[in-house]
Scaffold this motif. Structure first.
Motif, PDB file in Angstrom:
ATOM      1  N   LYS A  47       0.937  -1.340   0.043  1.00  0.00           N
ATOM      2  CA  LYS A  47       0.003  -0.160   0.163  1.00  0.00           C
ATOM      3  C   LYS A  47       0.996   1.229   0.004  1.00  0.00           C
ATOM      4  O   LYS A  47       2.026   1.201   0.655  1.00  0.00           O
ATOM      5  N   ASP A  48       0.636   2.378  -0.901  1.00  0.00           N
ATOM      6  CA  ASP A  48       1.181   3.572  -0.574  1.00  0.00           C
ATOM      7  C   ASP A  48       2.658   3.434  -1.270  1.00  0.00           C
ATOM      8  O   ASP A  48       3.305   4.082  -1.047  1.00  0.00           O
ATOM      9  N   TYR A  49       2.802   2.518  -2.400  1.00  0.00           N
ATOM     10  CA  TYR A  49       4.227   2.316  -2.876  1.00  0.00           C
ATOM     11  C   TYR A  49       4.365   3.334  -4.244  1.00  0.00           C
ATOM     12  O   TYR A  49       3.384   3.552  -4.885  1.00  0.00           O
ATOM     13  N   LYS A  50       5.615   4.066  -4.149  1.00  0.00           N
ATOM     14  CA  LYS A  50       6.088   4.289  -5.322  1.00  0.00           C
ATOM     15  C   LYS A  50       7.294   4.298  -5.437  1.00  0.00           C
ATOM     16  O   LYS A  50       8.201   4.344  -4.477  1.00  0.00           O
ATOM     17  N   ALA A  51       7.693   3.869  -6.804  1.00  0.00           N
ATOM     18  CA  ALA A  51       9.319   3.494  -7.219  1.00  0.00           C
ATOM     19  C   ALA A  51      10.092   4.673  -6.797  1.00  0.00           C
ATOM     20  O   ALA A  51       9.640   5.827  -6.882  1.00  0.00           O
ATOM     21  N   ASP A  52      11.151   4.391  -6.339  1.00  0.00           N
ATOM     22  CA  ASP A  52      12.411   5.514  -6.117  1.00  0.00           C
ATOM     23  C   ASP A  52      12.992   5.757  -7.358  1.00  0.00           C
ATOM     24  O   ASP A  52      14.194   6.479  -7.140  1.00  0.00           O
ATOM     25  N   HIS A  53      12.661   5.262  -8.471  1.00  0.00           N
ATOM     26  CA  HIS A  53      13.352   5.648  -9.838  1.00  0.00           C
ATOM     27  C   HIS A  53      12.852   5.730 -11.106  1.00  0.00           C
ATOM     28  O   HIS A  53      11.733   5.053 -10.791  1.00  0.00           O
ATOM     29  N   TRP A  54      13.132   6.216 -11.911  1.00  0.00           N
ATOM     30  CA  TRP A  54      12.604   6.268 -13.220  1.00  0.00           C
ATOM     31  C   TRP A  54      13.143   4.928 -14.196  1.00  0.00           C
ATOM     32  O   TRP A  54      14.396   4.997 -14.137  1.00  0.00           O
ATOM     33  N   CYS A  55      12.346   3.904 -14.596  1.00  0.00           N
ATOM     34  CA  CYS A  55      13.040   2.759 -15.044  1.00  0.00           C
ATOM     35  C   CYS A  55      13.051   2.883 -16.676  1.00  0.00           C
ATOM     36  O   CYS A  55      11.788   3.222 -17.389  1.00  0.00           O
ATOM     37  N   GLU A  67      -4.378  -2.860  -8.199  1.00  0.00           N
ATOM     38  CA  GLU A  67      -4.119  -2.032  -9.374  1.00  0.00           C
ATOM     39  C   GLU A  67      -2.989  -1.096  -9.054  1.00  0.00           C
ATOM     40  O   GLU A  67      -2.370  -0.797  -7.953  1.00  0.00           O
ATOM     41  N   MET A  68      -2.476  -0.395 -10.039  1.00  0.00           N
ATOM     42  CA  MET A  68      -1.196   0.468  -9.982  1.00  0.00           C
ATOM     43  C   MET A  68      -1.421   1.295 -11.227  1.00  0.00           C
ATOM     44  O   MET A  68      -2.093   1.255 -12.121  1.00  0.00           O
ATOM     45  N   ILE A  69      -0.397   2.569 -10.938  1.00  0.00           N
ATOM     46  CA  ILE A  69      -0.542   3.540 -12.103  1.00  0.00           C
ATOM     47  C   ILE A  69       0.963   3.331 -12.676  1.00  0.00           C
ATOM     48  O   ILE A  69       1.832   3.258 -11.942  1.00  0.00           O
ATOM     49  N   SER A  70       1.158   3.319 -14.007  1.00  0.00           N
ATOM     50  CA  SER A  70       2.445   3.557 -14.668  1.00  0.00           C
ATOM     51  C   SER A  70       2.442   5.078 -14.973  1.00  0.00           C
ATOM     52  O   SER A  70       1.845   5.550 -15.778  1.00  0.00           O
ATOM     53  N   GLU A  71       3.497   5.977 -14.261  1.00  0.00           N
ATOM     54  CA  GLU A  71       3.610   7.040 -14.664  1.00  0.00           C
ATOM     55  C   GLU A  71       4.878   7.288 -15.687  1.00  0.00           C
ATOM     56  O   GLU A  71       5.960   6.547 -15.372  1.00  0.00           O
ATOM     57  N   LEU A  72       4.712   7.849 -16.680  1.00  0.00           N
ATOM     58  CA  LEU A  72       5.844   8.046 -17.878  1.00  0.00           C
ATOM     59  C   LEU A  72       6.253   9.486 -17.440  1.00  0.00           C
ATOM     60  O   LEU A  72       5.673  10.480 -17.084  1.00  0.00           O
ATOM     61  N   SER A  73       7.684   9.397 -17.846  1.00  0.00           N
ATOM     62  CA  SER A  73       8.273  10.979 -17.740  1.00  0.00           C
ATOM     63  C   SER A  73       7.577  11.890 -18.465  1.00  0.00           C
ATOM     64  O   SER A  73       7.925  13.038 -18.260  1.00  0.00           O
ATOM     65  N   ASP A  74       6.835  11.437 -19.511  1.00  0.00           N
ATOM     66  CA  ASP A  74       6.069  12.803 -20.037  1.00  0.00           C
ATOM     67  C   ASP A  74       4.961  13.310 -19.521  1.00  0.00           C
ATOM     68  O   ASP A  74       4.308  14.007 -20.039  1.00  0.00           O
ATOM     69  N   GLY A  75       4.666  12.740 -18.399  1.00  0.00           N
ATOM     70  CA  GLY A  75       3.638  13.143 -17.299  1.00  0.00           C
ATOM     71  C   GLY A  75       2.254  12.177 -17.719  1.00  0.00           C
ATOM     72  O   GLY A  75       1.227  12.570 -16.758  1.00  0.00           O
ATOM     73  N   THR A  76       2.214  11.356 -18.674  1.00  0.00           N
ATOM     74  CA  THR A  76       1.089  10.703 -18.912  1.00  0.00           C
ATOM     75  C   THR A  76       1.137   9.553 -17.846  1.00  0.00           C
ATOM     76  O   THR A  76       1.930   9.158 -17.037  1.00  0.00           O
TER      77      THR A  76
END
Length: 118
Positions: A47-55, A67-76
């Motif tokens: 719960k409340d996980y956020k990766a510590d890096h951009w992969c 469920e999860m969200i994949s954040e892209l570096s372009d903001g999407t």
């Protein structure tokens, strides 16, 4: 390194030990098997996980539960829920994972996802 020549075998994921990986927030637990450069994992984000890096690595990811969200570096942002998958090749989309309530994933990656020169 090549990942070929894998003989038939079952994997009992309950008997694979988990390794702990701290995120910027929360924790990821990886159960991993490898065949050469092929890596196969069952990964759970707390719960409340956020990766510590951009992969930048390529993955094939199937959502087993949660469920999860994949954040892209372009903001999407792209939501992944139970029964959905995503796939991306190496170096094509800088991404990081975020999960508010936790998620369980099946992930495959390796050199077969490297970009091919044309």
């Amino acid at each position: 390194m090549n990942s070929g020549n894998i003989p038939f075998q079952n994997t009992d994921w309950e008997n694979i030990p988990a390794t702990e990986h701290q995120g910027e927030t929360g924790t990821a637990y990886w159960k991993t098997i490898s065949y050469g450069d092929l890596r196969i994992r069952v990964v759970e984000y707390s719960k409340d996980y956020k990766a510590d890096h951009w992969c930048q690595k390529g993955h094939i990811i199937y959502c087993i539960e949660g469920e999860m969200i994949s954040e892209l570096s372009d903001g999407t942002q792209h939501r992944l829920t139970k029964g959905m998958s995503y796939q991306v090749s190496d170096e094509l989309s800088s991404h990081r994972s975020v999960s508010e309530n936790g998620v369980k994933l099946f992930i495959v990656d390796g050199s077969f996802l490297a970009q091919k020169e044309e």
